[in-house]
Design an enzyme around this catalytic site. Structure first.
Site, PDB file in Angstrom:
ATOM      1  N   TYR A   3      -6.188   0.817  -2.713  1.00  0.00           N
ATOM      2  CA  TYR A   3      -7.848   0.641  -2.279  1.00  0.00           C
ATOM      3  C   TYR A   3      -8.299   2.143  -1.769  1.00  0.00           C
ATOM      4  O   TYR A   3      -9.377   2.490  -1.585  1.00  0.00           O
ATOM      5  CB  TYR A   3      -7.992   0.089  -0.975  1.00  0.00           C
ATOM      6  CG  TYR A   3      -7.197   0.018   0.382  1.00  0.00           C
ATOM      7  CD1 TYR A   3      -6.014  -0.631   0.552  1.00  0.00           C
ATOM      8  CD2 TYR A   3      -7.762   0.787   1.240  1.00  0.00           C
ATOM      9  CE1 TYR A   3      -5.300  -0.525   1.590  1.00  0.00           C
ATOM     10  CE2 TYR A   3      -6.698   1.089   2.260  1.00  0.00           C
ATOM     11  CZ  TYR A   3      -5.913   0.294   2.478  1.00  0.00           C
ATOM     12  OH  TYR A   3      -5.035   0.603   3.872  1.00  0.00           O
ATOM     13  N   ASP A  24       3.910  -4.488   2.304  1.00  0.00           N
ATOM     14  CA  ASP A  24       2.521  -4.280   2.931  1.00  0.00           C
ATOM     15  C   ASP A  24       2.531  -2.711   3.251  1.00  0.00           C
ATOM     16  O   ASP A  24       2.250  -1.823   2.489  1.00  0.00           O
ATOM     17  CB  ASP A  24       2.415  -5.107   4.203  1.00  0.00           C
ATOM     18  CG  ASP A  24       0.860  -4.784   4.665  1.00  0.00           C
ATOM     19  OD1 ASP A  24      -0.034  -4.440   3.857  1.00  0.00           O
ATOM     20  OD2 ASP A  24       0.407  -5.621   5.573  1.00  0.00           O
ATOM     21  N   ARG A  58     -14.296  -9.624   5.369  1.00  0.00           N
ATOM     22  CA  ARG A  58     -15.074  -8.681   6.112  1.00  0.00           C
ATOM     23  C   ARG A  58     -15.645  -7.371   5.291  1.00  0.00           C
ATOM     24  O   ARG A  58     -16.618  -6.803   5.622  1.00  0.00           O
ATOM     25  CB  ARG A  58     -14.211  -8.176   7.410  1.00  0.00           C
ATOM     26  CG  ARG A  58     -13.149  -7.484   7.212  1.00  0.00           C
ATOM     27  CD  ARG A  58     -12.180  -7.367   8.628  1.00  0.00           C
ATOM     28  NE  ARG A  58     -10.894  -7.199   8.280  1.00  0.00           N
ATOM     29  CZ  ARG A  58     -10.096  -6.222   7.894  1.00  0.00           C
ATOM     30  NH1 ARG A  58     -10.674  -5.050   7.657  1.00  0.00           N
ATOM     31  NH2 ARG A  58      -8.877  -6.184   7.766  1.00  0.00           N
ATOM     32  N   GLU A  71      -5.272 -11.937   9.415  1.00  0.00           N
ATOM     33  CA  GLU A  71      -4.255 -11.234   9.750  1.00  0.00           C
ATOM     34  C   GLU A  71      -4.286 -11.098  11.355  1.00  0.00           C
ATOM     35  O   GLU A  71      -3.473 -11.011  12.024  1.00  0.00           O
ATOM     36  CB  GLU A  71      -4.192  -9.728   9.288  1.00  0.00           C
ATOM     37  CG  GLU A  71      -2.974  -8.746   9.819  1.00  0.00           C
ATOM     38  CD  GLU A  71      -2.929  -7.384   8.810  1.00  0.00           C
ATOM     39  OE1 GLU A  71      -3.752  -7.301   8.171  1.00  0.00           O
ATOM     40  OE2 GLU A  71      -1.696  -6.836   9.124  1.00  0.00           O
ATOM     41  N   GLN A 125       1.139   4.367   2.433  1.00  0.00           N
ATOM     42  CA  GLN A 125       1.383   4.221   3.893  1.00  0.00           C
ATOM     43  C   GLN A 125       2.956   4.452   4.085  1.00  0.00           C
ATOM     44  O   GLN A 125       3.261   4.720   5.236  1.00  0.00           O
ATOM     45  CB  GLN A 125       1.222   2.676   4.232  1.00  0.00           C
ATOM     46  CG  GLN A 125      -0.544   2.572   4.386  1.00  0.00           C
ATOM     47  CD  GLN A 125      -1.018   1.181   4.851  1.00  0.00           C
ATOM     48  OE1 GLN A 125      -0.123   0.599   5.186  1.00  0.00           O
ATOM     49  NE2 GLN A 125      -2.371   1.200   4.656  1.00  0.00           N
ATOM     50  N   HIS A 156       0.853  -1.068  -0.041  1.00  0.00           N
ATOM     51  CA  HIS A 156       0.034   0.051  -0.171  1.00  0.00           C
ATOM     52  C   HIS A 156       0.805   1.324   0.074  1.00  0.00           C
ATOM     53  O   HIS A 156       1.422   1.699   1.130  1.00  0.00           O
ATOM     54  CB  HIS A 156      -0.961   0.094   1.217  1.00  0.00           C
ATOM     55  CG  HIS A 156      -1.498  -1.376   1.459  1.00  0.00           C
ATOM     56  ND1 HIS A 156      -2.665  -1.835   0.842  1.00  0.00           N
ATOM     57  CD2 HIS A 156      -1.256  -2.181   2.533  1.00  0.00           C
ATOM     58  CE1 HIS A 156      -2.961  -2.841   1.299  1.00  0.00           C
ATOM     59  NE2 HIS A 156      -2.188  -3.329   2.237  1.00  0.00           N
ATOM     60  N   HIS A 198      -1.371 -12.348   4.454  1.00  0.00           N
ATOM     61  CA  HIS A 198      -1.359 -12.497   5.792  1.00  0.00           C
ATOM     62  C   HIS A 198      -2.498 -13.831   6.292  1.00  0.00           C
ATOM     63  O   HIS A 198      -3.482 -13.814   7.002  1.00  0.00           O
ATOM     64  CB  HIS A 198      -2.243 -11.320   6.661  1.00  0.00           C
ATOM     65  CG  HIS A 198      -1.707  -9.927   5.895  1.00  0.00           C
ATOM     66  ND1 HIS A 198      -0.316  -9.525   6.403  1.00  0.00           N
ATOM     67  CD2 HIS A 198      -2.326  -8.995   5.801  1.00  0.00           C
ATOM     68  CE1 HIS A 198      -0.167  -8.456   6.008  1.00  0.00           C
ATOM     69  NE2 HIS A 198      -1.178  -7.888   5.730  1.00  0.00           N
ATOM     70  N   HIS A 205      -6.716 -10.079   1.514  1.00  0.00           N
ATOM     71  CA  HIS A 205      -6.256  -9.965   3.012  1.00  0.00           C
ATOM     72  C   HIS A 205      -7.183 -11.317   3.807  1.00  0.00           C
ATOM     73  O   HIS A 205      -8.321 -11.135   3.374  1.00  0.00           O
ATOM     74  CB  HIS A 205      -6.377  -8.866   3.659  1.00  0.00           C
ATOM     75  CG  HIS A 205      -5.594  -7.611   3.219  1.00  0.00           C
ATOM     76  ND1 HIS A 205      -6.134  -6.214   2.988  1.00  0.00           N
ATOM     77  CD2 HIS A 205      -4.318  -7.597   3.115  1.00  0.00           C
ATOM     78  CE1 HIS A 205      -5.275  -5.442   2.694  1.00  0.00           C
ATOM     79  NE2 HIS A 205      -4.133  -6.273   2.591  1.00  0.00           N
ATOM     80  N   ARG A 258      -5.023   1.222  12.741  1.00  0.00           N
ATOM     81  CA  ARG A 258      -5.761   1.373  11.601  1.00  0.00           C
ATOM     82  C   ARG A 258      -6.589   2.905  11.765  1.00  0.00           C
ATOM     83  O   ARG A 258      -6.603   3.399  10.534  1.00  0.00           O
ATOM     84  CB  ARG A 258      -6.778   0.116  11.347  1.00  0.00           C
ATOM     85  CG  ARG A 258      -7.453   0.130  10.107  1.00  0.00           C
ATOM     86  CD  ARG A 258      -8.358  -0.945   9.797  1.00  0.00           C
ATOM     87  NE  ARG A 258      -9.702  -0.817  10.718  1.00  0.00           N
ATOM     88  CZ  ARG A 258     -10.926  -1.314  10.392  1.00  0.00           C
ATOM     89  NH1 ARG A 258     -10.743  -2.175   9.335  1.00  0.00           N
ATOM     90  NH2 ARG A 258     -11.746  -1.217  11.024  1.00  0.00           N
TER      91      ARG A 258
HETATM   92 ZN   LIG Z   1      -2.027  -4.960   3.343  1.00  0.00          ZN
END
Ligand SMILES: [Zn+2]
Length: 453
Positions: free
Chosen positions: A120, A320, A210, A235, A60, A57, A269, A232, A81
């Site tokens: 995303y 990641d 989810r 995790e 990040q 990502h 993960h 994912h 998060r």
């Molecule tokens: Zn990720």
């Protein structure tokens, strides 16, 4: 046609000495061991297949170091998060492009030739689409094009805020699409991707169980049967419990029972698996997408490595959250997480053998499969995804060739990397990316504006 001369090279069939490789149109067209260098050859010491970084990502990277301040009783993956959502909320398209270019330079200098961008952030702050629905995908493409990294773009379907089709939270509005909107985004991104070099690929990334529903996940997978498909999966223990409560099975177990999981899939993960899940996943042909530095940073837990490797499971590595970009550290952390848990040594190799060589060559092949790149080994016809290291550096010069990859994984830093080619693009020379200073200047200026707001 470009020619590389290597004093030694790790070919598909093993080590070879005095090797000349002919490259054309981004691919290796011939391999000739046992010959001397010629005048115009690019000369290197030790040539290896370059790894793909299968999970990133990019944005990040710019928040690395911002979330390591202890607040008693309030530090978990889930509180991290929340901070990540607050950081992400303000990013502009220009900043997203500048951050991605910077982190791709760092990845290339670390010895990665390609990246799977699990993308995303799609929309404006608040959730309204940009005029061009694929605006932010195109920013990633611009960063890939600028830096020469091989891109496998993985636009994310993110429809729900949590297990059981919960509403998106305020912090998740920039991610949200239903399946129909996602298809528009995918088509627009696919069209724009044609402007990148021919090794660029696109796949899909249902974010997690989810963030989708079983019916929508099936629709998506049916429409994109060719893959790659990244998700994912398991995790955090809380995620496992929530999926169990909702769907009646653990996440990996549910996916294997309800989706056609095979070698098109990459399960990011696959951290929390029971033994039966571990064996079934290994047999499925899917790649376990392991992100050891991030998983350690977020306190996720350790992967069930010995069972998976003994069962013949395939894996690759990803950076990641990009909190630290280091290929050597990533592979080292993978093995060390197993040693710390099991109070044992030399864990991740089936039977007997060199741990460093097993980790490196397995991750090279696994990441290539996950990114749908014809690479992962030095062989005629493969993409020229190559990395050269200096076997005469202090960390490596005492080692015999059979121990060189153990030295690389356990004793060296990425500073032993001298050259990197991505699909034949020679973008790292003398240990530095050819656009390093200009990309960093753009990143600095984007970050100054970000922290000023
Ligand atoms: Zn990720």
């Amino acid at each position: 046609m470009a020619v590389i001369y290597a004093k030694q090279a790790l070919l598909d069939e093993g080590w070879a000495t005095n090797v000349r490789l002919d490259l054309r149109d981004g691919r290796i067209v011939s391999i000739n061991p046992g010959t001397g260098p010629e005048a115009n050859d690019t000369r290197v010491d030790t040539l290896l297949p370059a790894l793909g970084n299968l999970h990133s990502h990019a944005f990040q990277r710019a928040m690395a170091g911002m979330t390591e301040f202890r607040q008693a009783g309030r530090d978990s993956f889930w509180t991290w998060r929340e901070l990540m959502y607050r950081f992400m909320e303000r990013l502009t398209p220009e900043q997203i492009e500048a951050i991605a270019a910077q982190v791709y330079v760092e990845m290339l200098e670390a010895g990665y030739a390609s990246v799977g961008e699990f993308h995303y952030i799609h929309h404006q702050p608040g959730g309204a689409p940009y005029d061009n629905i694929a605006e932010l995908s195109e920013r990633i493409f611009a960063a890939a094009s600028r830096t020469g990294i091989g891109l496998t773009h993985l636009p994310v379907l993110y429809s729900y805020g949590g297990a059981g089709q919960a509403e998106l939270s305020a912090g998740q509005q920039r991610f949200g699409n239903n399946v129909d909107d996602f298809e528009h985004l995918f088509d627009a991104a696919s069209a724009a991707l044609r402007h990148l070099p021919g090794d660029a690929r696109i796949g899909i990334a249902p974010h997690s169980l989810r963030a989708t529903s079983p019916g929508e996940l099936s629709r998506l997978v049916a429409r994109h049967g060719q893959g790659p498909i990244h998700i994912h999966i398991a995790e955090q223990p809380r995620e496992v419990r929530e999926i169990e409560d909702w769907l009646g099975a653990r996440p990996v177990e549910w996916l294997l029972d309800n989706q056609p999981v095979d070698n098109r899939w990459c399960l990011i993960h696959a951290t929390h698996m029971a033994d039966a899940e571990t064996h079934e996943m290994a047999a499925s042909g899917a790649i376990a997408g392991l992100c050891p530095i991030t998983e350690a940073n977020l306190g996720d837990g350790a992967f069930n490595g010995p069972g998976y490797v003994e069962a013949g499971g395939s894996f690759g590595i990803g950076s990641d959250s990009n909190v630290s970009i280091s290929l050597t550290e990533e592979l080292r952390m993978l093995e060390y997480s197993q040693r710390l848990r099991d109070m044992s040594r030399n864990v991740l190799v089936p039977g007997e053998g060199s741990v460093g060589r097993f980790l490196y060559t397995s991750a090279a092949r696994g990441s290539a499969q996950a990114l749908a790149r014809a690479s992962g080994s030095i062989a005629t016809g493969n993409l020229a995804d190559l990395v050269a290291i200096d076997s005469q550096s202090a960390a490596l010069c005492a080692l015999s060739r059979d121990r060189l990859l153990d030295g690389l994984v356990f004793a060296a830093t990425d500073r032993v990397v001298t050259d990197v080619w991505s699909a034949g693009r020679h973008v790292v020379r003398g240990g530095q990316h050819v656009e390093r200073d200009a990309v960093f200047a753009a990143y600095r200026s984007a970050i100054e504006r970000l922290v000023a707001t």
